[in-house]
Design an enzyme around this catalytic site. Structure first.
Site, mmCIF file in Angstrom:
data_model
loop_
_atom_site.group_PDB
_atom_site.id
_atom_site.type_symbol
_atom_site.label_atom_id
_atom_site.label_comp_id
_atom_site.label_asym_id
_atom_site.label_seq_id
_atom_site.Cartn_x
_atom_site.Cartn_y
_atom_site.Cartn_z
ATOM 1 C CB CYS A 60 -6.791 -60.060 -72.863
ATOM 2 S SG CYS A 60 -6.059 -59.141 -71.374
ATOM 3 N NE ARG A 104 1.042 -56.862 -73.218
ATOM 4 C CZ ARG A 104 0.751 -57.184 -71.812
ATOM 5 N NH1 ARG A 104 1.073 -58.023 -71.243
ATOM 6 N NH2 ARG A 104 0.099 -56.003 -71.247
HETATM 7 N N1 LIG Z 1 -4.019 -56.085 -69.746
HETATM 8 C C1 LIG Z 1 -5.223 -55.895 -69.761
HETATM 9 O O1 LIG Z 1 -5.959 -55.311 -70.360
HETATM 10 C C2 LIG Z 1 -5.805 -57.177 -68.895
HETATM 11 C C3 LIG Z 1 -7.318 -57.147 -68.410
HETATM 12 C C4 LIG Z 1 -7.900 -57.858 -67.611
HETATM 13 C C5 LIG Z 1 -6.899 -58.964 -67.110
HETATM 14 N N2 LIG Z 1 -5.712 -58.894 -67.574
HETATM 15 C C6 LIG Z 1 -4.887 -60.052 -66.915
HETATM 16 O O2 LIG Z 1 -4.216 -59.543 -65.831
HETATM 17 C C7 LIG Z 1 -2.709 -60.392 -65.635
HETATM 18 C C8 LIG Z 1 -1.637 -59.354 -65.761
HETATM 19 O O3 LIG Z 1 -1.909 -58.670 -67.061
HETATM 20 P P1 LIG Z 1 -1.066 -57.223 -67.483
HETATM 21 O O4 LIG Z 1 -1.416 -56.783 -68.917
HETATM 22 O O5 LIG Z 1 -1.324 -56.352 -66.503
HETATM 23 O O6 LIG Z 1 0.272 -57.743 -67.626
HETATM 24 P P2 LIG Z 1 1.784 -56.976 -67.671
HETATM 25 O O7 LIG Z 1 2.683 -57.754 -68.260
HETATM 26 O O8 LIG Z 1 1.611 -55.481 -68.026
HETATM 27 O O9 LIG Z 1 2.312 -56.858 -66.108
HETATM 28 C C9 LIG Z 1 2.725 -57.793 -65.066
HETATM 29 C C10 LIG Z 1 3.762 -57.440 -64.368
HETATM 30 O O10 LIG Z 1 4.091 -58.329 -63.278
HETATM 31 C C11 LIG Z 1 5.345 -58.283 -62.964
HETATM 32 N N3 LIG Z 1 5.617 -59.593 -62.329
HETATM 33 C C12 LIG Z 1 5.995 -60.773 -63.075
HETATM 34 N N4 LIG Z 1 6.412 -61.779 -61.779
HETATM 35 C C13 LIG Z 1 6.059 -60.933 -60.703
HETATM 36 C C14 LIG Z 1 6.483 -61.227 -59.353
HETATM 37 N N5 LIG Z 1 6.769 -62.465 -58.926
HETATM 38 N N6 LIG Z 1 6.417 -60.388 -58.366
HETATM 39 C C15 LIG Z 1 6.065 -59.199 -58.653
HETATM 40 N N7 LIG Z 1 5.761 -58.814 -59.966
HETATM 41 C C16 LIG Z 1 5.949 -59.686 -60.864
HETATM 42 C C17 LIG Z 1 6.051 -58.258 -64.173
HETATM 43 O O11 LIG Z 1 7.385 -57.704 -64.424
HETATM 44 C C18 LIG Z 1 5.198 -57.075 -65.057
HETATM 45 O O12 LIG Z 1 5.559 -55.858 -64.906
HETATM 46 C C19 LIG Z 1 -2.818 -61.162 -66.934
HETATM 47 O O13 LIG Z 1 -3.202 -62.434 -66.457
HETATM 48 C C20 LIG Z 1 -3.700 -60.672 -67.911
HETATM 49 O O14 LIG Z 1 -4.449 -61.807 -68.680
HETATM 50 C C21 LIG Z 1 -4.904 -58.084 -68.247
#
Ligand SMILES: NC(=O)c1ccc[n+]([C@@H]2O[C@H](COP(=O)([O-])OP(=O)(O)OC[C@H]3O[C@@H](n4cnc5c(N)ncnc54)[C@H](O)[C@@H]3O)[C@@H](O)[C@H]2O)c1
Length: 437
Positions: free
Chosen positions: A261, A329
């Site tokens: 993030c 990451r």
């Molecule tokens: N990881 C964190 O701590 C955190 C905290 C707050 C906000 N966020 C935000 O939340 C969002 C997601 O982060 P994350 O860490 O969960 O990502 P991640 O990479 O762990 O998960 C994203 C998932 O989405 C799937 N995906 C992509 N396109 C898709 C589609 N069209 N249909 C269905 N699934 C699909 C991917 O295969 C993946 O499994 C990002 O914008 C991130 O900045 C993350």
């Protein structure tokens, strides 16, 4: 309530499991079939404390299901969350491909009025783009709302189920009512919902991450100064952190921040500033200072060992970007390892759970061992990057017998410099004076 969550990563899966635990019927979607297969078998594709129990319990009780079929998941739902990734493009701006693809797939599946809620971290204005994208593929009524997620990996369930605040951005009272109802179970002690317009909600998420990252970079710069001046940044940290106007969180100096993030969100915010002719000098400096911190730490190890690490073996303790996660990451350990290897070092790495992810990324470029003391065998320096609990109070006397050269580089200021010194080590922290020989 019937809910779909698009994207079953850290955010989507925690949100899906959390909402189902409050009695809602949730379908989590992912485009990765192997991920969905594993989830159906009750396996969690990453490490997050407590998530496995939460997912398994709700799946068993029939409130949580998994599919790759977005249309099936969104049929007859009241609320659809988008929780897909928003990684950086090469120029630092956010890649909205996944969000807009997901929006299109959701749009095609709508069967009636639906609130489409963006939980991904997205640049300001993305809500409007999502609206346009969905409108192109459906005639069904819908509202796009923003509900940025503030959970932190490693303590995600707690953060999700007991949020400090829930930010809701939307201009449609019906959508706000539905989301209030959804969140009401989480907020019994006090109403921590803040309703605002879409754009303010989107910006709030970046502002929060940028503020936290800035505090870290600020302390890292001061730690470098303390080092030169012979001051102890740990005392300074406690001194400033006890001012209630400042608070003591996110003031820990260290090797630098990483993760999925902060780095990407700061780059995206910087890009938003540039695209709008607003110079975000503090954000730019925060990013630059973080890069300098990571490099300076690796450079210290190299310099102390004479400028070249050919024939040197370095033990790196902690590889995940922070404790209690296997997420690597933009983990600072990866930068430091690259720097040490470029100087000729062979590296033995240890992490309680992120080893497999590092192996998948680096192959046999470093030796991965499953015990921190094994990593230290024959080492010319032990470098701590991630302050896992089990790495905070090592047996320095035992370590002294294992290493070739008694050098410690504590990238998180968690080791006791005096105990390390007594055991015969030369201790290097971040902005802390070394015990006198
Ligand atoms: N990881 C964190 O701590 C955190 C905290 C707050 C906000 N966020 C935000 O939340 C969002 C997601 O982060 P994350 O860490 O969960 O990502 P991640 O990479 O762990 O998960 C994203 C998932 O989405 C799937 N995906 C992509 N396109 C898709 C589609 N069209 N249909 C269905 N699934 C699909 C991917 O295969 C993946 O499994 C990002 O914008 C991130 O900045 C993350």
């Amino acid at each position: 309530m019937k809910i779909a969550v698009i994207g079953s990563g850290y955010v989507g899966l925690v949100a899906g499991a959390g909402f189902s635990d409050f009695g809602n019927h949730v379908t989590c979607v992912d485009i990765d079939p192997s991920r969905i297969e594993r989830l159906r078998r009750g396996e969690i594709p990453f490490h997050e404390p407590g998530l496995s129990d939460l997912v398994q319990r709700n799946a068993r009780q029939g409130r949580l299901a998994f599919t790759t079929d977005t249309a099936e998941a969104v049929r007859d739902t009241e609320v659809v969350f988008l929780a897909v990734g928003t990684p950086s493009l090469p120029d630092g701006s956010a890649d909205l491909r996944y969000v807009l693809d997901a929006a299109r797939q959701v749009g095609r599946g709508l069967t009636g009025y639906t609130v489409i809620v963006n939980k991904s971290t997205v640049p300001v204005g993305t809500g409007d783009l999502v609206k346009k994208t969905v409108a192109e593929v459906t005639t069904q009524p819908f509202t796009v709302a923003s509900n940025p997620e503030f959970l932190k990996e490693g303590d995600a369930i707690n953060d999700f189920l007991k949020p400090a605040r829930v930010i809701l951005g939307a201009d449609d009272p019906q959508a706000i009512d539905i989301l209030r109802r959804l969140y009401s179970g989480f907020l019994r002690t006090s109403d921590r919902i803040q309703v605002m317009d879409l754009r303010s909600a989107e910006l709030t998420k970046y502002a929060a991450n940028a503020m936290l990252a800035t505090r870290i970079s600020f302390m890292n710069e001061l730690a470098a100064l303390a080092d030169k001046l012979g001051a102890d940044i740990e005392k300074v940290r406690k001194g400033v952190g006890s001012d209630p106007r400042i608070g003591n969180k996110f003031l820990f100096p260290g090797v630098g921040f990483g993760g999925s993030c902060f780095p990407k969100d700061l780059r995206a915010l910087r890009d938003m500033g540039r695209a709008n002719d607003i110079r975000l000098g503090i954000i730019e400096s925060t990013v630059d200072a973080n890069e300098r911190s990571k490099r300076a730490f690796g450079a210290r190890v190299i310099e102390r060992l004479g400028g070249s690490l050919a024939d040197k073996r370095i033990a790196v303790w902690g590889l995940a970007f922070k404790p209690e996660t296997d997420d690597i990451r933009e983990a600072p350990a990866l930068d430091v390892i690259a720097q040490l290897r470029a100087a000729g070092a062979s590296v033995a790495g240890y992490d309680p759970i992120a080893g497999d992810n590092v192996r998948a990324l680096l192959g046999d470029a470093i030796a991965l061992v499953d015990d921190p003391y094994a990593a230290a065998e024959g080492a010319d320096a032990i470098v701590l990057i991630t302050e896992w609990h089990q790495l905070r109070q090592p047996d320095f006397v035992r370590l002294r017998k294992l290493v070739r050269t008694p050098l410690l580089f504590d990238g998180r200021n968690v080791w006791d410099p005096v105990a390390a010194h007594r055991a015969g080590f030369e201790y290097h922290g971040i902005g802390r004076p070394r015990p006198e020989p």
